[in-house]
Motif scaffolding. Structure first.
Motif, short mmCIF file in Angstrom:
data_model
loop_
_atom_site.label_atom_id
_atom_site.label_comp_id
_atom_site.label_asym_id
_atom_site.label_seq_id
_atom_site.Cartn_x
_atom_site.Cartn_y
_atom_site.Cartn_z
N ASN A 43 0.91 -1.22 -0.08
CA ASN A 43 0.11 -0.06 0.00
C ASN A 43 0.84 1.23 0.10
OD1 ASN A 43 -2.61 0.90 -0.20
ND2 ASN A 43 -3.26 0.63 1.83
N ALA A 44 1.80 1.41 0.72
CA ALA A 44 2.73 2.56 1.06
C ALA A 44 3.45 2.41 -0.23
CB ALA A 44 3.73 2.17 2.12
N VAL A 45 3.91 1.47 -0.88
CA VAL A 45 4.74 1.78 -2.12
C VAL A 45 3.88 2.04 -3.16
CG1 VAL A 45 4.75 -0.56 -3.07
CG2 VAL A 45 6.90 0.92 -3.22
N SER A 46 2.67 1.73 -3.35
CA SER A 46 1.82 2.16 -4.38
C SER A 46 1.36 3.46 -4.14
CB SER A 46 0.28 1.22 -3.99
OG SER A 46 0.71 -0.23 -4.27
N LYS A 47 1.32 4.01 -3.13
CA LYS A 47 1.32 5.66 -3.13
C LYS A 47 2.45 6.32 -3.88
CE LYS A 47 -1.65 6.24 1.01
NZ LYS A 47 -1.53 7.22 2.37
N HIS A 48 3.60 5.83 -3.48
CA HIS A 48 4.79 6.46 -4.39
C HIS A 48 4.54 6.36 -5.81
CE1 HIS A 48 6.69 7.97 -0.93
NE2 HIS A 48 6.89 6.72 -0.36
N ILE A 49 4.23 4.99 -6.15
CA ILE A 49 4.18 4.64 -7.59
C ILE A 49 3.16 5.37 -8.44
CG2 ILE A 49 3.53 2.73 -9.28
CD1 ILE A 49 5.07 1.03 -7.31
N LYS A 50 2.18 5.65 -7.75
CA LYS A 50 1.09 6.49 -8.25
C LYS A 50 1.51 7.89 -8.26
CE LYS A 50 -2.01 5.15 -9.68
NZ LYS A 50 -1.96 4.19 -10.87
N VAL A 51 2.07 8.36 -7.63
CA VAL A 51 2.83 9.94 -7.75
C VAL A 51 3.64 9.83 -9.19
CG1 VAL A 51 4.20 11.82 -6.62
CG2 VAL A 51 2.59 10.36 -5.25
N LEU A 52 4.65 8.85 -9.01
CA LEU A 52 5.58 8.54 -10.19
C LEU A 52 4.97 8.46 -11.57
CD1 LEU A 52 8.35 6.43 -8.52
CD2 LEU A 52 8.43 8.73 -9.07
N GLU A 53 3.46 7.75 -11.65
CA GLU A 53 2.98 7.58 -12.83
C GLU A 53 2.34 8.84 -13.25
OE1 GLU A 53 0.70 3.83 -11.49
OE2 GLU A 53 0.83 3.75 -13.62
N GLN A 54 1.68 9.59 -12.34
CA GLN A 54 0.96 11.00 -12.60
C GLN A 54 2.27 11.87 -13.04
OE1 GLN A 54 -0.51 13.55 -9.74
NE2 GLN A 54 -2.18 13.90 -10.94
N SER A 55 3.25 11.69 -12.68
CA SER A 55 4.47 12.60 -13.22
C SER A 55 4.61 12.28 -14.57
CB SER A 55 5.42 12.68 -12.26
OG SER A 55 6.11 11.39 -12.50
N GLY A 56 4.52 10.92 -14.96
CA GLY A 56 4.89 10.60 -16.49
C GLY A 56 6.38 9.94 -16.20
N LEU A 57 7.04 9.76 -15.06
CA LEU A 57 8.24 9.55 -14.95
C LEU A 57 8.14 7.74 -15.00
CD1 LEU A 57 9.84 11.64 -11.96
CD2 LEU A 57 10.32 11.56 -14.33
N VAL A 58 6.93 7.22 -14.73
CA VAL A 58 7.01 5.82 -14.49
C VAL A 58 5.53 5.46 -15.36
CG1 VAL A 58 6.36 3.95 -12.88
CG2 VAL A 58 8.25 5.48 -12.44
N ARG A 59 5.68 4.26 -16.16
CA ARG A 59 4.66 3.90 -16.85
C ARG A 59 4.38 2.34 -16.33
NH1 ARG A 59 3.23 7.16 -20.44
NH2 ARG A 59 4.79 8.56 -21.36
N ARG A 60 3.34 2.00 -16.52
CA ARG A 60 2.47 0.51 -15.79
C ARG A 60 2.24 -0.31 -17.06
NH1 ARG A 60 -0.38 -0.88 -10.77
NH2 ARG A 60 0.66 1.33 -10.03
N ARG A 61 2.54 -1.40 -17.06
CA ARG A 61 1.78 -2.47 -18.12
C ARG A 61 1.33 -3.67 -17.12
NH1 ARG A 61 4.07 -7.15 -20.40
NH2 ARG A 61 6.19 -6.88 -19.11
N VAL A 62 0.37 -3.82 -17.58
CA VAL A 62 -0.52 -5.09 -16.61
C VAL A 62 -0.65 -6.42 -17.53
CG1 VAL A 62 -2.64 -5.80 -15.63
CG2 VAL A 62 -1.96 -3.29 -15.69
#
Lengths: 147, 118
Positions: free
Chosen positions: B48-67
């Motif tokens: 849960n905690a790491v997901s919060k950071h990942i969401k911020v990174l995704e919103q910034s465009g720095l991180v992309r997610r592939r499912v």
């Protein structure tokens, strides 16, 4: 106290100016002296400046050229004439992000050493905005991941 | 000043980079794609905690997610950083041009007052 300012993109410009620190300071703080040069557009400068130069006081710059308009506003964070002026800087050019400009003026041979620092501020309200905005989504994510 | 939109905007990029955990996550992802669970474990953080950071990174465009099936893969998109460089360059041009004009006004004032150079 911040320990992570290294990650905040910062612009530093240094220049030696052939004038006294006081003369330069006046150009940054007296509206009628700010107006003639505070415009981002080429050609004739058209700027309306207002400035309440005290800590917490506000300023605004309405800069224009023909059809283009650009408005910057902010508040003074530190006012220490004629050596130091710190103010926030935000408007459409910063996408309304609050940035910080620090102007430092010191006596130098032949005039004044001017150091202008312009930095982005990842402010608490920006961070908080992200936390709130993503809160619900994160709950769903936790569920989706089998939390 | 022209400003380039990038990912979630520059605010988001700078907010994302301001946190040491998020910078560490980016460093991790710079090595290559990783699953969310792979990222959580080295930091000793809850998902849960790491997901919060990942969401911020995704919103910034720095991180992309592939499912893929049950797995969520994350990767670092360094294009997200370009906006930051652009901002610095635009601000530099803006202030250099302003300071040129400021010096012009200083010279005019001195000429009007008939003062010699200091």
């Amino acid at each position: 106290m911040r320990t992570d300012t290294g990650a905040v993109p910062t612009l530093v410009i240094k220049r030696r100016v052939a004038a006294t620190p006081r003369e330069v300071f006046e150009l940054w703080t007296e509206p009628e002296l700010m107006a003639p040069w505070m415009s981002p557009y080429p050609g004739p400068v058209d700027c309306e400046a207002e400035a309440d130069v005290r800590v917490g006081g506000a300023y605004s710059l309405k800069m224009g050229s023909g059809e283009s308009q650009c408005e910057i506003e902010g508040t003074y964070v530190d006012v220490d004439p004629p050596n130091r002026l710190v103010f926030t800087w935000s408007g459409p050019p910063t996408r309304n992000a609050k940035t910080l400009v620090t102007l430092e003026l010191s006596d130098a041979p032949g005039g004044t050493d001017l150091v202008l620092t312009h930095e982005r501020l990842p402010t608490p309200d920006v961070r908080q905005g992200h936390e709130i905005g993503w809160g619900n989504f994160l709950d769903h994510l936790a569920d989706a991941l089998g939390g | 000043m022209q400003h380039v939109e990038s990912g979630g905007g520059l605010n988001a990029v700078f907010a994302a980079l301001a946190d040491p955990t998020r910078r560490a996550i980016i460093e991790h992802l710079a090595q290559g794609e990783a699953r969310v669970t792979d990222i959580a474990s080295p930091f000793g953080m809850s998902l849960n905690a790491v997901s919060k950071h990942i969401k911020v990174l995704e919103q910034s465009g720095l991180v992309r997610r592939r499912v893929s099936g049950r797995d969520h893969y994350l990767s670092f998109d360094k294009e997200g950083l370009n906006g930051a460089d652009d901002w610095i360059e635009q601000a530099r041009r803006f202030w250099n041009a302003r300071l040129d004009e400021m010096e012009r006004v200083l010279r005019e004032r001195r000429a009007q007052k008939g003062e010699p150079k200091p």
